[in-house]
Enzyme design. Sequence first.
Site, PDB file in Angstrom:
ATOM      1  N   GLU A   1       0.851  -1.192   0.000  1.00 14.82           N
ATOM      2  CA  GLU A   1       0.000   0.000   0.000  1.00 14.82           C
ATOM      3  C   GLU A   1       0.885   1.239   0.000  1.00 14.82           C
ATOM      4  OE1 GLU A   1      -0.660  -2.410   2.369  1.00 14.82           O
ATOM      5  OE2 GLU A   1      -2.555  -3.184   1.575  1.00 14.82           O
TER       6      GLU A   1
ATOM      7  N   TYR B   1       8.158   2.679  -7.200  1.00 14.88           N
ATOM      8  CA  TYR B   1       7.443   1.416  -7.439  1.00 14.88           C
ATOM      9  C   TYR B   1       7.034   1.287  -8.908  1.00 14.88           C
ATOM     10  CZ  TYR B   1       7.250   1.225  -2.338  1.00 14.88           C
ATOM     11  OH  TYR B   1       7.591   1.197  -1.014  1.00 14.88           O
TER      12      TYR B   1
HETATM   13  C1  COA Z   1      10.558   6.291  -1.163  1.00 10.25           C
HETATM   14  C2  COA Z   1      11.990   6.079  -0.701  1.00 10.25           C
HETATM   15  C3  COA Z   1      12.114   4.694  -0.050  1.00 10.25           C
HETATM   16  C4  COA Z   1      12.932   6.133  -1.918  1.00 10.25           C
HETATM   17  O1  COA Z   1      14.243   5.816  -1.488  1.00 10.25           O
HETATM   18  P1  COA Z   1      15.522   6.562  -2.121  1.00 10.25           P
HETATM   19  O2  COA Z   1      16.733   5.832  -1.647  1.00 10.25           O
HETATM   20  O3  COA Z   1      15.458   8.005  -1.837  1.00 10.25           O
HETATM   21  O4  COA Z   1      15.266   6.332  -3.679  1.00 10.25           O
HETATM   22  P2  COA Z   1      16.343   6.050  -4.821  1.00 10.25           P
HETATM   23  O5  COA Z   1      17.470   7.028  -4.723  1.00 10.25           O
HETATM   24  O6  COA Z   1      16.691   4.603  -4.848  1.00 10.25           O
HETATM   25  O7  COA Z   1      15.478   6.431  -6.104  1.00 10.25           O
HETATM   26  C5  COA Z   1      14.768   5.454  -6.814  1.00 10.25           C
HETATM   27  C6  COA Z   1      13.648   6.123  -7.598  1.00 10.25           C
HETATM   28  O8  COA Z   1      12.643   6.595  -6.714  1.00 10.25           O
HETATM   29  C7  COA Z   1      12.046   7.777  -7.248  1.00 10.25           C
HETATM   30  N1  COA Z   1      12.279   8.869  -6.307  1.00 10.25           N
HETATM   31  C8  COA Z   1      13.014   8.836  -5.183  1.00 10.25           C
HETATM   32  N2  COA Z   1      12.945  10.017  -4.537  1.00 10.25           N
HETATM   33  C9  COA Z   1      12.147  10.806  -5.279  1.00 10.25           C
HETATM   34  C10 COA Z   1      11.665  12.134  -5.127  1.00 10.25           C
HETATM   35  N3  COA Z   1      12.020  12.881  -4.078  1.00 10.25           N
HETATM   36  N4  COA Z   1      10.826  12.613  -6.058  1.00 10.25           N
HETATM   37  C11 COA Z   1      10.445  11.871  -7.120  1.00 10.25           C
HETATM   38  N5  COA Z   1      10.890  10.600  -7.337  1.00 10.25           N
HETATM   39  C12 COA Z   1      11.711  10.079  -6.410  1.00 10.25           C
HETATM   40  C13 COA Z   1      12.703   8.023  -8.584  1.00 10.25           C
HETATM   41  O9  COA Z   1      11.951   7.327  -9.557  1.00 10.25           O
HETATM   42  C14 COA Z   1      14.048   7.343  -8.381  1.00 10.25           C
HETATM   43  O10 COA Z   1      14.644   6.967  -9.584  1.00 10.25           O
HETATM   44  P3  COA Z   1      15.684   7.990 -10.314  1.00 10.25           P
HETATM   45  O11 COA Z   1      16.689   8.365  -9.274  1.00 10.25           O
HETATM   46  O12 COA Z   1      16.224   7.163 -11.418  1.00 10.25           O
HETATM   47  O13 COA Z   1      14.843   9.159 -10.727  1.00 10.25           O
HETATM   48  C15 COA Z   1      12.440   7.203   0.289  1.00 10.25           C
HETATM   49  O14 COA Z   1      12.165   8.458  -0.305  1.00 10.25           O
HETATM   50  C16 COA Z   1      11.766   7.134   1.643  1.00 10.25           C
HETATM   51  O15 COA Z   1      12.165   6.347   2.503  1.00 10.25           O
HETATM   52  N6  COA Z   1      10.743   7.964   1.857  1.00 10.25           N
HETATM   53  C17 COA Z   1      10.074   8.057   3.157  1.00 10.25           C
HETATM   54  C18 COA Z   1       9.385   6.765   3.535  1.00 10.25           C
HETATM   55  C19 COA Z   1       8.440   6.263   2.465  1.00 10.25           C
HETATM   56  O16 COA Z   1       7.625   7.003   1.951  1.00 10.25           O
HETATM   57  N7  COA Z   1       8.547   4.952   2.168  1.00 10.25           N
HETATM   58  C20 COA Z   1       7.653   4.301   1.222  1.00 10.25           C
HETATM   59  C21 COA Z   1       6.353   3.963   1.862  1.00 10.25           C
HETATM   60  S1  COA Z   1       5.276   3.073   0.762  1.00 10.25           S
END
Ligand code: COA
Length: 141
Positions: free
Chosen positions: A97, A109
């Site tokens: 979710e 995702y």
């Molecule tokens: C969502 C989350 C896990 C992504 O982790 P991350 O290590 O920052 O992401 P990555 O660097 O591996 O990026 C992977 C992809 O995610 C997307 N992404 C990550 N951060 C983003 C942002 N701020 N805005 C838009 N897209 C984003 C992009 O598609 C990115 O690919 P790209 O770098 O080729 O554009 C992180 O932002 C997080 O922990 N957020 C808070 C908790 C949360 O919301 N968890 C998910 C609950 S369902």
Amino acid sequence: MTLSDLETVTAIEATAYPHPWTRGNFSDSLEAGYHCWVVECGGVTAGYTVVMIAAGEAHLLNLTVGGPMQRQGVGRELLNFVLKLARDYGAQRMLLEVRPSNTAARALYASAGFSEIAVRRDYYPSGAGREDAILLERVLH
Ligand SMILES: CC(C)(COP(=O)(O)OP(=O)(O)OC[C@H]1O[C@@H](n2cnc3c(N)ncnc32)[C@H](O)[C@@H]1OP(=O)(O)O)[C@@H](O)C(=O)NCCC(=O)NCCS
């Protein structure tokens, strides 16, 4: 993830979500035998994930990267790791979710092959009331 990680994990959790999991949510997950992993970079906890795998189905319950470590590929690595884990444990699909407002997670995702299969109305607590959840599915081959 072990009990000794929970101080760090809950500290990251508190900064990552407006409605964070409690320490009890994590310790219950460990006790229930869910797959709970932390990822460390240079000895520092960068993120973590919790996934429940049962009856051919994996449910991704938590995937979080700490603020300073975000946007460096850790989330994608963690997601690839749990997708492989789920496959290794015989899951045919992964479900999760996500909040409609969580654009970062939704982008991650979508790029990993998840598709939207349902909306769960009023699933999450939110500032004013409740927020829907989008149910995502990734078929595992
Ligand atoms: C969502 C989350 C896990 C992504 O982790 P991350 O290590 O920052 O992401 P990555 O660097 O591996 O990026 C992977 C992809 O995610 C997307 N992404 C990550 N951060 C983003 C942002 N701020 N805005 C838009 N897209 C984003 C992009 O598609 C990115 O690919 P790209 O770098 O080729 O554009 C992180 O932002 C997080 O922990 N957020 C808070 C908790 C949360 O919301 N968890 C998910 C609950 S369902």
